[in-house]
Design a protein around this motif. Structure first.
Motif, PDB file in Angstrom:
ATOM      1  N   SER A   1      -7.209   3.709   3.948  1.00  0.00           N
ATOM      2  CA  SER A   1      -8.204   3.032   3.471  1.00  0.00           C
ATOM      3  C   SER A   1      -8.085   1.530   3.594  1.00  0.00           C
TER       4      SER A   1
ATOM      5  N   VAL B   1       0.879  -1.157  -0.011  1.00  0.00           N
ATOM      6  CA  VAL B   1       0.150  -0.021   0.019  1.00  0.00           C
ATOM      7  C   VAL B   1       0.957   1.265   0.117  1.00  0.00           C
ATOM      8  N   SER B   2       0.438   2.268  -0.431  1.00  0.00           N
ATOM      9  CA  SER B   2       1.137   3.570  -0.520  1.00  0.00           C
ATOM     10  C   SER B   2       0.828   4.240   0.886  1.00  0.00           C
TER      11      SER B   2
ATOM     12  N   ASP C   1      -0.291   7.154   1.134  1.00  0.00           N
ATOM     13  CA  ASP C   1      -1.639   7.885   0.929  1.00  0.00           C
ATOM     14  C   ASP C   1      -2.791   6.941   0.931  1.00  0.00           C
ATOM     15  N   ASP C   2      -2.636   5.637   0.554  1.00  0.00           N
ATOM     16  CA  ASP C   2      -3.796   4.679   0.541  1.00  0.00           C
ATOM     17  C   ASP C   2      -3.856   4.049   2.222  1.00  0.00           C
TER      18      ASP C   2
END
Length: 168
Positions: free
Chosen positions: A30, A23-24, A26-27
């Motif tokens: 979520s 996952v980044s 930023d993500d």
């Protein structure tokens, strides 16, 4: 950190019945929402853009909340590629948070994956000695075959999911 080292780490996780998601940063919020089952307890993550309390995770759990938690969320100091092991700082609440809940969600920066135990000790040893703290090395869900067939979760989490942050 080499791509093949990260691949070895994720392959090793699978051999120990642990799952993972890349996952980044930023993500990450979520991704946390997707894998955290309430009630949840945790230790604040080193990503300024993510506050676990915004995701319903109790950061200062009582013993009762620890015992009732379905998910424990912790940062990871290092991932050991050879074994798929996670190194947790036991000077924080990471140890009980990772052990009491049925599911441990570990958040690991991909740059913190090291090839083997020797590299982990070389990297983390000075900081732990300086702080006079210790570490917990966890490999997959808790498992035992003491009384016959293999049973998960007898002495710790039944499931481990690692969120590997790939772009920091």
């Amino acid at each position: 950190m080499a791509t093949d080292q990260l691949e070895q780490f994720t392959d090793s996780l699978g051999r120990h019945e642990a799952t993972w998601t890349g996952v980044s940063a930023d993500d990450l919020p979520s991704a946390l929402d997707a894998v955290v089952e309430p009630p949840a307890v945790g230790v604040e993550l080193p990503y300024g853009t993510v506050s676990l309390s915004d995701h319903g995770v109790e950061l200062n759990p009582t013993p009762t909340e620890l015992e009732a938690a379905a998910t424990g969320v912790t940062p990871v100091e290092a991932g050991i590629a050879q074994y798929g092991s996670l190194v947790l700082d036991s000077g924080t609440a990471a140890e009980p948070v990772s052990l009491f809940a049925d599911r441990h969600v570990a958040v690991l920066d991909a740059t913190d994956v090291v090839p083997d135990v020797a590299a982990a000790l070389e990297t983390l040893g000075p900081a732990f000695r300086e702080a006079a703290e210790s570490a917990v090395v966890a490999t997959g869900p808790s498992a035992t075959a003491d009384m016959g067939g293999l049973v998960y979760g007898a002495h710790g989490p039944k499931a481990v999911h690692v969120l590997v942050v790939t772009d920091t």
